[in-house]
Scaffold this active site. Structure first.
Site, short mmCIF file in Angstrom:
data_model
loop_
_atom_site.label_atom_id
_atom_site.label_comp_id
_atom_site.label_asym_id
_atom_site.label_seq_id
_atom_site.Cartn_x
_atom_site.Cartn_y
_atom_site.Cartn_z
N TYR A 157 43.70 34.16 48.24
CA TYR A 157 42.96 35.09 47.84
C TYR A 157 42.36 34.87 46.40
O TYR A 157 41.23 34.98 46.04
CB TYR A 157 43.26 36.74 48.13
N LYS A 164 38.63 41.54 42.35
CA LYS A 164 38.66 42.90 42.91
C LYS A 164 39.27 43.90 41.99
O LYS A 164 39.02 45.14 41.93
CB LYS A 164 39.28 43.08 43.99
#
Length: 257
Positions: A157, A164
Site C-alpha cells: 500500500y 490517505k
C-alpha cells in the site's frame, strides 16, 4: 419525500460499475438527487457515460483533479445546470504502480508528489470550488473515501497509505474551516473492495482473506453497504456529524492479534 429530493451533488472518482463512488451515486440518485459525474481521461469516458445514462438528467464532465482550470470549468457547468450544490463526493486517488510495488523507501519524489496531489490535495481544491455553490444553498456536505492503511502498514500500500493519512488530516482541517458556513466534511474508511484502484495493489486477494478470517463480522464489505453509510453522512440525518472518519469495514479496525 425522499431524503435527497431536490438535492444536487457532484461525484468525482467513478471509474466503472465496481467503484465505491458509483455505488454512492446510485444510492443518492435513487433517493431523488440530481447528479454531476466526472471522468478521468478518454479511457474512462465511455464507462462513466454508460453508467450515467441510467440516471435522471445527469451531467457528465471531464476532470483531471490536478488541473485547477478543469476544476473551475466543472463548477461553472454545475452552477449553470444546478444553480448550486448540496453535496460533493470525492473518490479520487492514484499512485504510480512502481511506488506501490517497490519498497517504501524507494518511493520517488515525483511519485510522492503525484500521490499526495491526486489523493489528498484534490479534496482541498474541490472543496474550494464547491464552497460558493454550497453557501448558496445554506450549507452542504463533503465526503471522501479513505482506508485503514492511513494508520497501519499494509503490504504494497506504501505511498498510498501516506496519502490517505494526509487526506484524513485534510478532512479535519476542512471541517474546522468550513463548519461556520454549515458545510460538513467527513470520510468513510471502507474495508477492501475489488475496485479498479485495488487492482493495482499486489496481493490484494490475501488482504480480503485476512478480513474474512479476522474481522468481527467474519466477512468483507460490499459497495452498497458503504453507499448506505454515505447516505447518512450526506443527508440531514448526519447534520451534526463532521470531521469524522467512519469505519465501514466489518469491524476489522478494532482487532488486534
Amino acid at each position: 419525500m425522499s431524503a435527497f429530493a431536490n438535492k444536487t451533488g457532484l461525484v468525482v472518482g467513478v471509474a466503472n460499475k465496481r467503484s465505491i463512488a458509483w455505488a454512492i451515486a446510485q444510492a443518492a440518485a435513487a433517493q431523488g438527487a440530481r447528479l454531476a459525474l466526472t471522468y478521468q481521461g478518454e479511457r474512462l469516458e465511455e464507462n462513466v457515460r454508460e453508467l450515467a445514462s441510467g440516471l435522471a438528467e445527469p451531467l457528465v464532465l471531464p476532470l483531471d483533479v490536478t488541473d485547477d482550470a478543469q476544476i473551475a470549468r466543472v463548477y461553472e457547468e454545475v452552477d449553470r445546470a444546478f444553480g448550486g450544490l448540496d453535496f460533493l463526493v470525492h473518490g479520487a486517488a492514484f499512485a504510480a504502480r512502481e511506488d506501490l510495488a517497490n519498497p517504501f523507501v524507494q518511493t520517488t519524489r515525483d511519485g510522492f508528489r503525484l500521490a499526495l496531489d491526486v489523493s489528498a490535495y484534490s479534496l482541498i481544491a474541490l472543496s474550494r470550488g464547491a464552497l460558493p455553490l454550497m453557501e448558496r444553498r445554506g450549507g452542504g456536505s463533503i465526503l471522501t473515501l479513505t482506508y485503514l492503511g492511513s494508520e497501519r502498514v499494509f503490504q504494497n500500500y506504501n505511498v498510498m497509505g501516506v496519502a490517505k493519512a494526509a487526506l484524513e488530516s485534510t478532512v479535519r482541517y476542512l471541517a474546522a474551516d468550513l463548519g461556520p458556513k454549515n458545510i460538513r466534511v467527513n470520510a468513510i474508511s471502507a474495508g477492501p473492495i475489488k475496485t479498479l484502484a485495488a487492482a493495482g495493489i499486489s496481493g490484494f486477494s490475501s488482504i480480503l482473506q485476512v478480513y474474512r478470517d479476522r474481522a468481527p463480522l467474519r466477512r468483507t464489505v460490499e459497495t452498497s453497504e458503504v453507499a448506505e453509510a454515505a447516505m447518512f453522512l450526506l443527508s440531514e440525518a448526519g447534520r451534526a456529524v463532521t470531521a469524522e472518519v467512519l469505519m465501514v469495514d466489518a469491524g476489522y479496525h478494532a482487532t488486534g492479534m
